[in-house]
Design a protein around this motif. Structure first.
Motif, mmCIF file in Angstrom:
data_model
loop_
_atom_site.group_PDB
_atom_site.id
_atom_site.type_symbol
_atom_site.label_atom_id
_atom_site.label_comp_id
_atom_site.label_asym_id
_atom_site.label_seq_id
_atom_site.Cartn_x
_atom_site.Cartn_y
_atom_site.Cartn_z
ATOM 1 N N LEU A 147 108.820 67.206 -1.756
ATOM 2 C CA LEU A 147 109.191 68.533 -1.284
ATOM 3 C C LEU A 147 110.558 68.515 -0.604
ATOM 4 N N ILE A 148 110.837 67.451 0.152
ATOM 5 C CA ILE A 148 112.133 67.339 0.836
ATOM 6 C C ILE A 148 113.263 67.213 -0.178
ATOM 7 N N ALA A 149 113.016 66.415 -1.231
ATOM 8 C CA ALA A 149 114.041 66.250 -2.268
ATOM 9 C C ALA A 149 114.330 67.572 -2.966
ATOM 10 N N GLU A 202 113.915 70.535 -1.675
ATOM 11 C CA GLU A 202 114.592 71.396 -0.709
ATOM 12 C C GLU A 202 116.075 71.050 -0.606
ATOM 13 N N MET A 203 116.384 69.756 -0.705
ATOM 14 C CA MET A 203 117.791 69.339 -0.653
ATOM 15 C C MET A 203 118.557 69.804 -1.884
ATOM 16 N N GLN A 204 117.841 70.061 -2.977
ATOM 17 C CA GLN A 204 118.493 70.558 -4.195
ATOM 18 C C GLN A 204 118.578 72.087 -4.212
ATOM 19 N N GLY A 205 118.171 72.706 -3.101
ATOM 20 C CA GLY A 205 118.297 74.151 -2.985
ATOM 21 C C GLY A 205 117.053 74.939 -3.306
ATOM 22 N N ALA A 206 115.936 74.270 -3.537
ATOM 23 C CA ALA A 206 114.696 74.974 -3.861
ATOM 24 C C ALA A 206 114.132 75.648 -2.623
ATOM 25 N N GLY A 207 113.702 76.893 -2.770
ATOM 26 C CA GLY A 207 113.072 77.610 -1.679
ATOM 27 C C GLY A 207 111.602 77.252 -1.553
ATOM 28 N N PHE A 208 110.940 77.886 -0.582
ATOM 29 C CA PHE A 208 109.535 77.564 -0.314
ATOM 30 C C PHE A 208 108.660 77.838 -1.532
ATOM 31 N N PHE A 209 108.756 79.039 -2.099
ATOM 32 C CA PHE A 209 107.890 79.387 -3.224
ATOM 33 C C PHE A 209 108.263 78.605 -4.485
ATOM 34 N N THR A 210 109.519 78.221 -4.613
ATOM 35 C CA THR A 210 109.917 77.384 -5.750
ATOM 36 C C THR A 210 109.267 76.012 -5.653
ATOM 37 N N LYS A 211 109.218 75.450 -4.449
ATOM 38 C CA LYS A 211 108.554 74.150 -4.256
ATOM 39 C C LYS A 211 107.062 74.255 -4.573
ATOM 40 N N ILE A 212 106.456 75.346 -4.159
ATOM 41 C CA ILE A 212 105.028 75.543 -4.436
ATOM 42 C C ILE A 212 104.794 75.629 -5.945
ATOM 43 N N LYS A 213 105.648 76.425 -6.626
ATOM 44 C CA LYS A 213 105.445 76.688 -8.049
ATOM 45 C C LYS A 213 105.743 75.472 -8.919
ATOM 46 N N THR A 214 106.802 74.725 -8.595
ATOM 47 C CA THR A 214 107.256 73.644 -9.476
ATOM 48 C C THR A 214 106.706 72.263 -9.106
ATOM 49 N N ILE A 215 106.208 72.089 -7.886
ATOM 50 C CA ILE A 215 105.740 70.767 -7.467
ATOM 51 C C ILE A 215 104.249 70.779 -7.128
ATOM 52 N N LEU A 216 103.882 71.562 -6.120
ATOM 53 C CA LEU A 216 102.500 71.492 -5.641
ATOM 54 C C LEU A 216 101.485 72.008 -6.657
ATOM 55 N N LEU A 217 101.731 73.201 -7.196
ATOM 56 C CA LEU A 217 100.746 73.775 -8.114
ATOM 57 C C LEU A 217 100.499 72.894 -9.348
ATOM 58 N N PRO A 218 101.542 72.373 -10.026
ATOM 59 C CA PRO A 218 101.254 71.489 -11.173
ATOM 60 C C PRO A 218 100.498 70.218 -10.777
ATOM 61 N N LEU A 219 100.890 69.601 -9.660
ATOM 62 C CA LEU A 219 100.232 68.363 -9.248
ATOM 63 C C LEU A 219 98.822 68.603 -8.701
ATOM 64 N N LEU A 220 98.545 69.825 -8.253
ATOM 65 C CA LEU A 220 97.228 70.163 -7.702
ATOM 66 C C LEU A 220 96.348 70.889 -8.715
ATOM 67 N N HIS A 221 96.744 70.839 -9.983
ATOM 68 C CA HIS A 221 95.999 71.621 -10.988
ATOM 69 C C HIS A 221 94.526 71.205 -11.033
ATOM 70 N N ASN A 222 94.246 69.912 -11.160
ATOM 71 C CA ASN A 222 92.860 69.459 -11.261
ATOM 72 C C ASN A 222 92.070 69.776 -10.002
ATOM 73 N N SER A 223 92.688 69.564 -8.836
ATOM 74 C CA SER A 223 92.013 69.875 -7.581
ATOM 75 C C SER A 223 91.734 71.371 -7.462
ATOM 76 N N SER A 224 92.683 72.185 -7.897
ATOM 77 C CA SER A 224 92.504 73.637 -7.820
ATOM 78 C C SER A 224 91.380 74.105 -8.735
ATOM 79 N N VAL A 225 91.318 73.541 -9.938
ATOM 80 C CA VAL A 225 90.240 73.904 -10.865
ATOM 81 C C VAL A 225 88.886 73.516 -10.288
ATOM 82 N N SER A 226 88.796 72.306 -9.738
ATOM 83 C CA SER A 226 87.536 71.866 -9.130
ATOM 84 C C SER A 226 87.151 72.768 -7.965
#
Length: 494
Positions: free
Chosen positions: A393-395, A397-421
């Motif tokens: 997330l820090i990386a 943010e350093m590239q200019g990603a905002g809060f919702f961009t970090k959620i959409k491009t990093i957390l949501l894809p990596l949390l897909h299986n956990s979210s489905v469960s």
């Protein structure tokens, strides 16, 4: 308390043995054991209890078809109830202990053996102490789920008088005149029992460290057994699975095709299915209401729980410990206590002028099922986020990603299986939440678990069993389609 204590001890022993066998050896019934564990975790206790009543009652399957006259006297007694509860509750402890056994401190074990320790001493002095957190957590899960279980007590009471604290709370509210004061006191006692159990767990663990995952740790590899031992172990596991899930499932199926309550007079009929699917039946309306509540609980619960999990994992705030403790305590609150609390909060006269007198309306059910779903979803998402390093997330943010961009491009894809469960767990649990819907459902606003429970209590066993089969098939199909739909986008990207 006696039922919860006995179930905790027996369930922990059974689950620990099954988890040890599952991790230690290769055998043909291993996958079936895992499947049965997950199925029993999804099926509500009152459905399982109804199946056991159909099996063990005076004119049930055991006596009428199998000639087991002693079964009724055994099941409807304290040892029998402990046995039934153990067969229903072992999966929670099994999953917890099995996860802990999948890794072995090989370096410590080899060091002990080189210093002359026997295999038993290695297990007693190294493996067992490191298993203490998992064993305590497993015991807590069984105890909390048993002591607050309203479904089994409400079902068994129809044929056998064994009052429990959750059922007594329900009786205090539903009898005339209603004793809300008694319900409040009993709810407080129930919560004190759970808090006491959590305190005992905390004292048992103390300030000791139990982390051992390092370069000296290896994943446990199941050992191959000889053909004879493989057959024997597989047979034992298959018999156990058939007893724990096969007996209530088959008994409910048999009763759904019975023309009479007594199976000694059994004749095959489809009348029960015609009754529940007729134009006069409100079952389909109840299923629709329960599905709507489940969808709302899953969607709203996912949004709120995701925000809470993000704060617990990544936020720098002194309130993290308080939030974490709140979610843990909320997860331990039984449904019957949550329902009573919502009556006290939303049944106040001063709420009427401002339009917030929600008791007796569907809105209070929506609030209750969402509140019940949030802690479970939150714990699943916290476990998933714990594996995602904050450096990603820090990386971004350093590239200019905002809060919702970090959620959409990093957390949501990596949390897909956990979210489905999380979504599927909340969805399935909300549909069959008997305690909350029984306490809070508005007049003339049917829900699925209340419909089944009322039919059962009115001794319409055939209708209740048929409704269980029909609704179970429908909900399993919906959950399978939902899982496929949620995973479809990921599969396309892959």
């Amino acid at each position: 308390m006696a039922l919860a204590g006995g179930t905790t001890v027996c369930g922990l022993i059974v689950a620990a043995f099954l988890a040890w066998v599952r991790v230690k050896y290769q055998f043909k019934g291993a996958k079936m054991l895992d499947l049965a564990a997950w199925a029993l975790m999804i099926i509500p206790s009152f459905i399982l209890a109804q199946g056991w009543v159909y099996f063990a009652s005076g004119n049930g399957v055991a006596k009428a078809w199998l000639g087991l006259d002693w079964m009724s006297g055994f099941v409807f007694s304290y040892p029998g109830l402990v046995t039934v509860m153990t067969l229903c509750k072992w999966p929670m402890a099994y999953i917890t202990i099995r996860t802990a056994l999948e890794w072995e401190p090989v370096r410590l074990m080899h060091a002990a053996r080189m210093n002359g320790a026997s295999g038993f001493q290695v297990w007693r002095d190294i493996q067992l102490p490191l298993m203490l957190p998992a064993l305590c957590s497993a015991a807590m899960l069984i105890f909390m789920d048993t002591v607050g279980d309203y479904g089994l007590s409400s079902t068994i009471t129809a044929v056998y008088s064994y009052p429990t604290l959750p059922y007594t709370i329900y009786s205090a509210i539903c009898t005339s005149p209603a004793r809300f004061d008694m319900a409040g006191v009993l709810s407080l006692c129930l919560m004190l029992l759970i808090v006491l159990a959590m305190f005992i767990q905390y004292k048992a663990l103390g300030a000791k460290r139990f982390d051992f995952l390092d370069n000296g740790t290896q994943q446990a590899v199941p050992q191959r057994l000889s053909r004879g031992r493989n057959v024997c172990l597989s047979a034992v596991v298959w018999i156990f699975v058939l007893i724990s899930i096969g007996i209530p499932a088959v008994s409910s199926l048999v009763m759904s095709f019975s023309s009479a309550i007594s199976l000694t007079k059994f004749t095959f009929t489809l009348e029960n299915y015609k009754n529940i699917l007729s134009a006069d039946s409100t079952l389909l309306v109840g299923i629709a209401h329960s599905l709507g509540l489940a969808v709302i609980a899953a969607v709203i619960g996912l949004v709120i729980a995701f925000c809470c999990a993000y704060v617990l994992t990544y936020a720098k705030t002194p309130l993290k410990k308080a939030i974490d403790m709140t979610t843990l305590v909320a997860m331990a609150v039984p449904g019957i206590v949550l329902g009573v609390g919502y009556i006290f909060v939303w049944n106040q006269k001063w709420l009427v002028p401002i339009g917030l007198h929600l008791y007796g309306t569907p809105a209070i059910l929506v609030l209750a099922v969402v509140a019940a779903a949030i802690p479970l979803i939150n714990r699943i998402l916290v476990a998933g986020m714990a594996k995602i390093p904050e450096s990603l997330l820090i990386a971004a943010e350093m590239q200019g990603a905002g809060f919702f961009t970090k959620i959409k491009t990093i957390l949501l894809p990596l949390l897909h299986n956990s979210s489905v469960s999380a979504v599927l767990s909340a969805f399935g649990g909300s549909i069959f939440n008997l305690a909350i819907t029984t306490i809070l459902y508005p007049p003339n606003w049917e829900t699925l678990p209340v419909w089944i429970s009322d039919s059962y209590n009115d001794l319409k066993f055939g209708d209740a069993a048929a409704a269980t089969i029909v609704s179970g098939v429908c909900i399993i199909t919906i959950m399978a389609l939902l899982e496929r739909l949620l995973n479809m986008r990921k599969a396309r990207k892959g």
